[in-house]
Design a protein around this motif. Structure first.
Motif, short mmCIF file in Angstrom:
data_model
loop_
_atom_site.label_atom_id
_atom_site.label_comp_id
_atom_site.label_asym_id
_atom_site.label_seq_id
_atom_site.Cartn_x
_atom_site.Cartn_y
_atom_site.Cartn_z
N VAL A 298 52.28 44.58 59.25
CA VAL A 298 50.95 43.99 59.13
C VAL A 298 51.05 42.47 59.10
CG1 VAL A 298 49.85 45.95 58.02
CG2 VAL A 298 51.07 44.29 56.60
N CYS B 265 45.17 41.81 60.07
CA CYS B 265 44.90 42.97 59.23
C CYS B 265 44.15 42.52 57.99
CB CYS B 265 46.21 43.66 58.86
SG CYS B 265 45.98 45.17 57.93
N ASP C 266 42.25 49.20 58.25
CA ASP C 266 42.81 48.73 59.53
C ASP C 266 44.15 49.41 59.80
OD1 ASP C 266 40.67 46.99 59.89
OD2 ASP C 266 41.70 45.31 58.93
N VAL C 267 44.98 49.51 58.75
CA VAL C 267 46.28 50.18 58.90
C VAL C 267 46.05 51.67 59.20
CG1 VAL C 267 48.51 50.67 57.83
CG2 VAL C 267 47.28 48.57 57.24
N ILE D 11 47.41 46.61 51.34
CA ILE D 11 47.79 46.60 52.75
C ILE D 11 49.30 46.80 52.89
CG2 ILE D 11 48.00 45.13 54.80
CD1 ILE D 11 45.30 43.87 54.02
N THR E 94 39.41 44.73 63.82
CA THR E 94 40.81 44.31 63.84
C THR E 94 41.51 44.84 65.08
OG1 THR E 94 40.93 44.13 61.44
CG2 THR E 94 43.01 44.47 62.60
N GLY F 282 42.10 39.28 54.13
CA GLY F 282 43.33 40.05 54.09
C GLY F 282 44.14 39.77 52.84
N LEU G 243 50.47 44.31 63.65
CA LEU G 243 49.00 44.41 63.64
C LEU G 243 48.39 43.08 63.23
CD1 LEU G 243 46.43 46.13 63.92
CD2 LEU G 243 46.76 46.85 61.54
N SER H 105 51.83 50.02 54.75
CA SER H 105 52.52 49.63 55.98
C SER H 105 54.00 49.92 55.89
CB SER H 105 52.31 48.13 56.23
OG SER H 105 53.05 47.38 55.26
#
Length: 465
Positions: A216, A192, A197-198, A230, A167, A223, A189, A234
């Motif tokens: 994100v 994501c 990834d975060v 996620i 990512t 995702g 981002l 974030s």
């Protein structure tokens, strides 16, 4: 009437000058976005310098968002412009064109796995679709399903396929390091796919000792399957409808948008709706009726911000686009928004105080909420409670000043705090009166930790002298 919904405008060749950015700001823009898929480091530096100059002269600072390129598959930068006709054959290849068949050169094609014969490939955000006929080592033979023109640096999507790229790519890491050194406010981002990834992005930003908010962009099925986790990890979610509408069923896109905004509200996060809000205005001076309704619907759903992409980066009417977005939002805000339930944990007394201040302001028919804040923490919490009233957030920190620009309902103002708290309050009221044309006898709910160390004294009701 002050606008609650924030506007993010992507800056490009037609709008990166200081005068153009200032004009966008005067039309209603709050945050600029720099898309690193197209912008260079020198572009970013120029834009940052221009915004710094503007922020010295305006009341509410402009924030800067940098959007990572991510593991994108695009047509090669140097690809020739091709006119594709429905029914003809075309080759996708990572190598330079050879032979008589029209060839579209694709970057990173070797990382695309899991494509199959009869599968669909979308070019330029779905403007052109092609069907896979034959797959070989470094070539994909396809039939053109939609006529159109394709050129360099255009999106290429392989719905259902796996992109074996991280990512955060090597290019992204260079861009993040440079953007962090400039002191930008937000990172978007791209692509994501999981909480890891975060976490990876947070680790990178921590190594630079930078406090940058993370939005994100969940843009594919992988995702979406991890969406709630996620969002929780974030600072906010961007509903990036371009790739999302290609990688998933486009008819399901409105439901997905609402789901994302609902989850953001549920967990006390911000939400941005993006992509093709006023797409027709790239060429046309006025939006379609459907576009106006789409924008209004995002406001009704409670989105914190609306984002323009090509409309303001390469479009012919960037200032009119922001003007229309501003006016549509103002009109839509006269209606009630969907009150999605919030289950965000009240992690501290300040969470409760922020929520209470919004309820109090509504009960006593206050005209505004005034927040004195150093870090922006309390102002952000009040914004996430979705107040109907304007929130004047005054801070003595320049980073906080710009970072609050994306918070809905919040009008971010710089104020040098004094040791005498009462004098600070009077200075704040004077700015509100002078800069926002607030008349005397207005009733404010004021919240600040400056009043007392006792939480019960942190909220006061005051009148504008």
């Amino acid at each position: 009437m002050l606008k609650r919904t924030k506007i993010i405008a992507t800056i490009g060749p037609s709008t990166k000058s200081k005068n153009s950015i200032l004009k966008l700001y005067k039309k209603g823009m709050n945050v600029v976005r720099v898309n690193m898929s197209h912008a260079s480091h020198s572009d970013l530096l120029e834009i940052k310098k221009n915004i710094d100059l503007i922020n010295k002269t305006v009341t509410c600072a402009i924030g800067i968002m940098v959007d990572t390129q991510g593991p994108e598959i695009r047509t090669s930068k140097n690809s020739e412009v091709l006119d594709l006709q429905k029914g003809e054959r075309v080759v996708l290849s990572s190598k330079k064109p050879m032979g008589n068949t029209k060839t579209i050169q694709i970057d990173n094609l070797e990382y695309v796995k899991g494509i199959k014969k009869d599968g669909k490939i979308s070019l330029d955000n779905g403007a052109i679709n092609i069907k896979i006929v034959k797959i070989s080592k470094d070539r994909i033979l396809c039939d053109v399903l939609d006529s159109g023109q394709i050129s360099g640096k255009k999106h290429v999507n392989f719905p259902g396929a796996t992109i074996n790229l991280p990512t955060i790519t090597a290019k992204d890491k260079k861009d993040l390091k440079y953007a962090s050194s400039l002191g930008i406010d937000y990172i978007a981002l791209s692509f994501c796919r999981s909480t890891s990834d975060v976490g990876a992005l947070k680790k990178i930003l921590k190594s630079y000792k930078k406090d940058i908010e993370i939005f994100v962009k969940v843009e594919d099925q992988q995702g979406l399957s991890n969406l709630e986790d996620i969002v929780v990890h974030s600072d906010g979610v961007m509903v990036a409808r371009g790739d999302l509408g290609i990688e998933t069923d486009i008819t399901n896109l409105p439901y997905t948008q609402r789901k994302m905004i609902k989850l953001a509200t549920k967990h006390g996060k911000k939400s941005i709706v993006a992509t093709q809000l006023l797409e027709s205005m790239i060429q046309n001076p006025h939006p379609t009726r459907a576009e106006v309704s789409d924008v209004a619907n995002a406001v009704y759903e409670g989105a914190d911000a609306l984002m323009l992409s090509a409309e303001t980066s390469i479009g012919e009417h960037p200032f009119a686009c922001v003007g229309y977005l501003n006016d549509i939002a103002l009109n839509a805000e006269r209606s009630e928004i969907l009150q999605f339930p919030s289950t965000a944990k009240q992690k501290s007394d300040w969470h409760i105080l922020a929520s209470t201040s919004v309820k109090l302001a509504d009960k006593i028919n206050a005209d505004a909420i005034v927040v004195l804040t150093r870090s922006g923490f309390t102002a952000n919490l009040i914004s996430l409670a979705k107040p109907k009233l304007p929130v004047f957030a005054l801070t003595n920190d320049s980073d906080t000043h710009s970072r609050l620009s994306v918070c809905s309902s919040v009008h971010n103002v710089y104020l040098k705090f004094q040791k005498n708290h009462e004098k600070t309050i009077k200075s704040a009221f004077k700015i509100i009166k002078d800069k926002f044309k607030m008349k005397q006898s207005k009733k404010f709910v004021v919240i600040s930790g400056f009043f007392s160390d006792v939480y019960a004294d942190a909220i006061q009701v005051r009148f504008l002298d």
